[in-house]
Enzyme design. Structure first.
Site, mmCIF file in Angstrom:
data_model
loop_
_atom_site.group_PDB
_atom_site.id
_atom_site.type_symbol
_atom_site.label_atom_id
_atom_site.label_comp_id
_atom_site.label_asym_id
_atom_site.label_seq_id
_atom_site.Cartn_x
_atom_site.Cartn_y
_atom_site.Cartn_z
ATOM 1 N N CYS A 1 -8.312 -27.963 3.761
ATOM 2 C CA CYS A 1 -8.883 -28.133 5.112
ATOM 3 C C CYS A 1 -10.288 -28.725 5.077
ATOM 4 O O CYS A 1 -10.779 -29.208 6.101
ATOM 5 C CB CYS A 1 -8.903 -26.805 5.845
ATOM 6 S SG CYS A 1 -7.263 -26.113 6.012
ATOM 7 N N ASN B 1 -3.458 -25.688 13.240
ATOM 8 C CA ASN B 1 -4.313 -25.999 12.087
ATOM 9 C C ASN B 1 -3.775 -27.257 11.403
ATOM 10 O O ASN B 1 -2.760 -27.203 10.716
ATOM 11 C CB ASN B 1 -4.329 -24.807 11.124
ATOM 12 C CG ASN B 1 -5.226 -25.047 9.919
ATOM 13 O OD1 ASN B 1 -5.668 -26.170 9.671
ATOM 14 N ND2 ASN B 1 -5.485 -23.992 9.167
ATOM 15 N N HIS C 1 -13.771 -26.413 12.108
ATOM 16 C CA HIS C 1 -12.375 -26.472 11.659
ATOM 17 C C HIS C 1 -11.538 -25.603 12.592
ATOM 18 O O HIS C 1 -11.935 -24.496 12.955
ATOM 19 C CB HIS C 1 -12.294 -25.960 10.225
ATOM 20 C CG HIS C 1 -10.894 -25.908 9.699
ATOM 21 N ND1 HIS C 1 -9.985 -26.915 9.907
ATOM 22 C CD2 HIS C 1 -10.241 -24.942 8.985
ATOM 23 C CE1 HIS C 1 -8.837 -26.591 9.327
ATOM 24 N NE2 HIS C 1 -8.964 -25.397 8.769
HETATM 25 N N1 ACO Z 1 4.280 -12.797 14.760
HETATM 26 C C1 ACO Z 1 4.269 -11.472 14.896
HETATM 27 N N2 ACO Z 1 3.749 -10.646 13.974
HETATM 28 C C2 ACO Z 1 3.230 -11.197 12.876
HETATM 29 C C3 ACO Z 1 3.205 -12.590 12.665
HETATM 30 C C4 ACO Z 1 3.761 -13.399 13.672
HETATM 31 N N3 ACO Z 1 3.781 -14.735 13.583
HETATM 32 N N4 ACO Z 1 2.607 -12.844 11.478
HETATM 33 C C5 ACO Z 1 2.256 -11.651 10.960
HETATM 34 N N5 ACO Z 1 2.629 -10.667 11.796
HETATM 35 C C6 ACO Z 1 2.449 -9.208 11.634
HETATM 36 C C7 ACO Z 1 2.217 -8.801 10.207
HETATM 37 O O1 ACO Z 1 3.463 -8.630 9.537
HETATM 38 C C8 ACO Z 1 1.482 -7.495 10.390
HETATM 39 O O2 ACO Z 1 2.402 -6.491 10.701
HETATM 40 P P1 ACO Z 1 2.215 -4.988 10.145
HETATM 41 O O3 ACO Z 1 0.909 -4.522 10.747
HETATM 42 O O4 ACO Z 1 3.407 -4.293 10.657
HETATM 43 O O5 ACO Z 1 2.146 -5.126 8.647
HETATM 44 C C9 ACO Z 1 0.625 -7.737 11.637
HETATM 45 O O6 ACO Z 1 1.247 -8.844 12.315
HETATM 46 C C10 ACO Z 1 -0.833 -8.062 11.358
HETATM 47 O O7 ACO Z 1 -0.893 -9.082 10.343
HETATM 48 P P2 ACO Z 1 -2.268 -9.633 9.833
HETATM 49 O O8 ACO Z 1 -2.010 -10.656 8.764
HETATM 50 O O9 ACO Z 1 -3.185 -8.495 9.503
HETATM 51 O O10 ACO Z 1 -2.810 -10.362 11.176
HETATM 52 P P3 ACO Z 1 -4.205 -11.032 11.426
HETATM 53 O O11 ACO Z 1 -4.791 -10.455 12.645
HETATM 54 O O12 ACO Z 1 -5.060 -11.097 10.190
HETATM 55 O O13 ACO Z 1 -3.792 -12.525 11.783
HETATM 56 C C11 ACO Z 1 -3.796 -14.726 10.764
HETATM 57 C C12 ACO Z 1 -3.123 -13.331 10.831
HETATM 58 C C13 ACO Z 1 -3.631 -15.379 12.106
HETATM 59 C C14 ACO Z 1 -3.074 -15.513 9.696
HETATM 60 C C15 ACO Z 1 -5.307 -14.595 10.432
HETATM 61 O O14 ACO Z 1 -5.477 -13.700 9.374
HETATM 62 C C16 ACO Z 1 -5.950 -15.914 10.073
HETATM 63 O O15 ACO Z 1 -6.126 -16.786 10.899
HETATM 64 N N6 ACO Z 1 -6.411 -16.060 8.825
HETATM 65 C C17 ACO Z 1 -7.197 -17.223 8.395
HETATM 66 C C18 ACO Z 1 -6.417 -18.503 8.327
HETATM 67 C C19 ACO Z 1 -7.330 -19.600 7.817
HETATM 68 O O16 ACO Z 1 -8.473 -19.718 8.223
HETATM 69 N N7 ACO Z 1 -6.889 -20.362 6.857
HETATM 70 C C20 ACO Z 1 -7.856 -21.300 6.222
HETATM 71 C C21 ACO Z 1 -7.545 -22.660 6.358
HETATM 72 S S1 ACO Z 1 -5.866 -23.073 6.047
HETATM 73 C C22 ACO Z 1 -5.797 -24.232 4.751
HETATM 74 O O17 ACO Z 1 -6.703 -24.421 3.995
HETATM 75 C C23 ACO Z 1 -4.497 -24.999 4.555
#
Ligand code: ACO
Length: 318
Positions: free
Chosen positions: A113, A275, A245
């Site tokens: 990214c 993204n 980003h």
């Molecule tokens: N729909 C419903 N539930 C989901 C989904 C979905 N699509 N995905 C995960 N869940 C569930 C999980 O299984 C978990 O359930 P549990 O509590 O029963 O175990 C719950 O939702 C919470 O999951 P988390 O991963 O803790 O959710 P979080 O609030 O952290 O959000 C996310 C996840 C959106 C991925 C976030 O962590 C994020 O944006 N992270 C950073 C991403 C990023 O910046 N990437 C960098 C650049 S990408 C690159 O370089 C290519």
């Protein structure tokens, strides 16, 4: 002293759109979960056969038109992408052939990214040392090709698109500074575990420990914006726009809070674009330039964070 300035911006999104409601039919998720956790409502995805360079060419031609530069006048191409058309020739060279600027240096780099930030930093230095005069800087991706559409934790996040800027020499500073970083100790938190040398798995897919990536992204981007302002002896109040980003609205909001910037001064496209990795910053920049929010003379802070981890910033007088 020679500086570089952004002479024009351009972008392109593939036609096909996948909404959160479409995703509800593909994986166990809901529009409400995706919007509240990420801010994303829809994303664009390339058609079969539509490649990263196809998207980049359209973005590049728009940027060149905006800059008043003929494609054949381009003398440097820096192309950030993690989803190249081929192993080689590189995407920069494929684009160079299409634009007809024969013989000029052209390359692609894969810093996830942060790809556009790295490409911008390199192009800025070539302009400043007088070795390039019409540099095309690209961020373009077809992340849909390395997204596992049956994995709800990543399928809802990633998308395709391209953004471009043309850099030209200028007496007054346009690009005031760039800062780049990487830290490979985080490689297992976000990666695509296939490659030419390691071998290709049956399914090419992004793997991410989202929650941990989130925490490091907020910390590193907070430091990156401090670093950019300190290096220029500027207070955060000097900034007109944050162009971040577009990975997650909550990461964007955290960086805006750190800068004490109201969200009205932050360019947000994540709801429409998802993204798009290296494409996300130049795409957001082009949207805000074309809709008239960003004007000549405005002070912009661009930043991105991605797999590796890699991250970087650019402070730009537009
Ligand atoms: N729909 C419903 N539930 C989901 C989904 C979905 N699509 N995905 C995960 N869940 C569930 C999980 O299984 C978990 O359930 P549990 O509590 O029963 O175990 C719950 O939702 C919470 O999951 P988390 O991963 O803790 O959710 P979080 O609030 O952290 O959000 C996310 C996840 C959106 C991925 C976030 O962590 C994020 O944006 N992270 C950073 C991403 C990023 O910046 N990437 C960098 C650049 S990408 C690159 O370089 C290519």
């Amino acid at each position: 002293m020679i500086h570089s300035r952004i002479a024009g911006t351009g972008s392109h999104l593939p036609e096909k759109v996948i909404t959160n409601f479409d995703l509800e039919k593909m994986v166990d998720t809901t529009d409400e979960w995706i919007r509240s956790r990420t801010g994303i409502e829809r994303r664009h995805v390339a058609a079969d056969g539509e490649t990263t360079v196809d998207l980049a060419e359209k973005a590049a031609r728009r940027a060149l038109e905006a800059a008043g530069v003929a494609p054949a006048e381009v003398d440097f191409i820096a192309f950030g992408t993690t989803t190249p058309d081929l192993v080689f020739p590189n995407c920069g060279t494929l684009l160079q052939q299409r634009l007809g600027c024969r013989g000029v240096p052209a390359f692609s780099l894969e810093t996830a990214c942060a790809g556009f930030m790295y490409a911008l930093s390199i192009a800025d230095k070539y302009i400043r040392c007088g070795e390039a005069r019409r540099a095309l800087v690209i961020g373009a991706e077809t992340l849909s090709r390395i997204t596992d559409w049956s994995d709800r934790s990543t399928a809802v996040l990633f998308a395709d698109g391209a953004g471009a800027v043309v850099l030209e020499p200028s007496d007054a500073p346009g690009v005031l500074s760039t800062h780049l970083h990487s830290d490979g100790q985080y490689k297992d938190l976000l990666y695509c575990g296939s490659g030419v040398s390691r071998g290709f798995a049956a399914r090419l897919a992004i793997v991410m420990a989202g929650n941990e990536v989130f925490k490091v992204a907020v910390t590193k981007l907070g430091s990156a914006v401090d670093e950019a302002l300190a290096a220029n002896g500027l207070d955060r109040s000097a900034l007109d726009w944050l162009v971040p980003h577009q990975a997650n609205i909550r990461i964007i909001q955290a960086t805006a809070r750190k800068l004490d910037m109201p969200m009205e001064r932050v360019i947000v496209t994540v709801q429409e674009h998802g993204n798009t990795s290296a494409a996300s910053v130049p795409l957001a920049l082009d949207v805000a330039v074309r809709d008239g929010r960003i004007r000549r003379g405005d002070l912009l802070l661009l930043e991105a964070f991605g797999g590796g981890f890699t991250w970087g910033s650019a402070l730009v007088r537009y």
